[in-house]
Design a protein around this motif. Structure first.
Motif, PDB file in Angstrom:
ATOM      1  N   GLN A 295       0.801  -1.217   0.000  1.00 28.44           N
ATOM      2  CA  GLN A 295       0.000   0.000   0.000  1.00 28.44           C
ATOM      3  C   GLN A 295       0.838   1.273   0.000  1.00 28.44           C
ATOM      4  N   ASP A 296       2.143   1.161   0.298  1.00 26.18           N
ATOM      5  CA  ASP A 296       2.969   2.363   0.249  1.00 26.18           C
ATOM      6  C   ASP A 296       3.736   2.467  -1.069  1.00 26.18           C
TER       7      ASP A 296
ATOM      8  N   ILE B 238      -0.279   4.768  -4.199  1.00 24.58           N
ATOM      9  CA  ILE B 238      -0.589   6.019  -3.511  1.00 24.58           C
ATOM     10  C   ILE B 238      -1.086   7.071  -4.505  1.00 24.58           C
TER      11      ILE B 238
ATOM     12  N   CYS C 121      -2.540   9.389   1.964  1.00 23.51           N
ATOM     13  CA  CYS C 121      -1.445   9.607   1.014  1.00 23.51           C
ATOM     14  C   CYS C 121      -0.278  10.349   1.665  1.00 23.51           C
TER      15      CYS C 121
ATOM     16  N   SER D  41       1.418   8.201   4.475  1.00 22.77           N
ATOM     17  CA  SER D  41       2.156   7.069   3.908  1.00 22.77           C
ATOM     18  C   SER D  41       3.468   7.535   3.291  1.00 22.77           C
TER      19      SER D  41
ATOM     20  N   LYS E   2       7.321   6.785   4.542  1.00 22.70           N
ATOM     21  CA  LYS E   2       8.248   6.185   3.589  1.00 22.70           C
ATOM     22  C   LYS E   2       9.542   7.003   3.500  1.00 22.70           C
TER      23      LYS E   2
END
Length: 356
Positions: free
Chosen positions: A142-143, A148, A174, A177, A181
């Motif tokens: 999901q990242d 995204i 968004c 995340s 990251k």
């Protein structure tokens, strides 16, 4: 009118930010979601047999699918959107028949974007969700930046549909995340990063900038100007650092932030920022220089500097006509009418004062 000048370039801004390679540049696995070959290579080349005589029915369908995708892209370029939609529907059917998940995802994303630009928001939402579902089922985290970016487009769709809770949740997912990251890369020294890791870091940061930019426009449209201002300031910092002071998107963000400052009554700060953007646009040959000039003329109008306002409106008008930007031409003419109205009001007030 809120962000009237900003809206003239709103449709172009994502192209300035970052070219996220979606699923065509990576599969579901690998560090940061970068594993796998480029989609176009996968779709267009890796399926070809080295011996053409051994092609089977599946290969023929792959060839047909590639041709349909090319026809769709050419149709979009020519503005033939209905034809493009037809080609994409045929392509996705073939992708399903051959079991090519990457091609399914890629084609769904193209269909979703096409539906979005046609104003078919409900259809675009369904198509983006379908593409994202295939990505997750294929192991995409999901990242992953491509995932995204689709989430960001969904949030923007919800914003246009006035689904405030879903829009805010999407923008928050968004931004958080991407921040998480990027946090993982902070401790890595530049010399310790591979070229691929550095490219992913930059792409991720630019995607965060796009997210902040999109959320800022949404918040400005709902008159949450303080929140919009913070998002624009952060997005501008990112763009300056990653793209440079004279990059088109940097100038667009300076203009948009200036619009917010003007709406907040900070006319001097707004004028200073937009003047800087205009000066940089002249040296850099910005394609939307007339938009920046028009915004500066509007700020000067709000400051009561009517002669200066007219001068910049006239310059913007000439450039807008050269560019064939009718929307900008109409807005500039509205601004000139507002200047005329202000002058008439000033004359009347002087006459009334003289009579008293």
């Amino acid at each position: 009118m809120l962000s009237s000048w900003s809206s003239s370039v709103a449709g172009k801004r994502s192209a300035f930010w970052v070219n996220i390679k979606h699923v065509e540049s990576r599969g579901g696995g690998g560090r940061g979601g970068r594993g796998g070959a480029a989609l176009w290579a996968t779709v267009a080349f890796s399926l070809f047999s080295s011996d053409e005589d051994k092609r089977d029915e599946a290969q023929r369908k792959d060839d047909e699918m590639i041709l349909l995708l090319k026809k769709a892209k050419l149709s979009v370029y020519r503005g033939q959107l209905q034809a493009a939609s037809g080609f994409l529907h045929q392509a996705v059917a073939l992708a399903h028949q051959t079991g090519n998940k990457q091609a399914v995802i890629y084609t769904y994303s193209l269909m979703a974007n096409l539906a979005y630009v046609q104003g078919q928001l409900d259809n675009a939402e369904k198509l983006f969700k379908a593409a994202m579902s295939f990505m997750l089922s294929g192991g995409t985290p999901q990242d992953d930046n491509a995932f995204i970016e689709m989430s960001l487009k969904l949030a923007s769709i919800y914003a246009e549909q006035n689904k405030a809770e879903l829009a805010e949740h999407g923008f928050r997912f968004c931004s958080e995340s991407l921040e998480a990251k990027l946090q993982k890369t902070i401790d890595l020294k530049a010399e310790e990063q591979t070229e691929e890791e550095e490219a992913l870091r930059k792409e991720t940061r630019l995607l965060l900038g796009l997210c902040l930019d999109s959320r800022a426009r949404y918040r400005a449209s709902t008159w949450r100007l303080d929140q919009a201002r913070k998002d624009y300031e952060y997005a501008l910092t990112i763009c300056r650092q990653e793209q440079g002071e004279t990059h088109p998107q940097t100038l667009v963000l300076m203009n948009d932030l200036g619009t917010i400052l003007d709406l907040q009554g900070c006319h001097d700060d707004a004028l200073s920022l937009v003047q800087q953007a205009v000066d940089l646009s002249r040296s850099a040959g910005h394609p939307d220089q007339h938009v920046l000039l028009g915004n500066m003329a509007g700020i000067l109008l709000h400051k009561g500097q009517l002669d200066d306002s007219v001068r910049f409106y006239q310059e913007a008008l000439g450039l807008a006509r050269q560019a064939g930007d009718q929307e900008a031409v109409d807005k500039i003419q509205e601004g000139l009418k507002e200047v005329k109205k202000k002058r008439e009001q000033g004359t009347k007030e002087e006459q009334d004062a003289a009579e008293d």
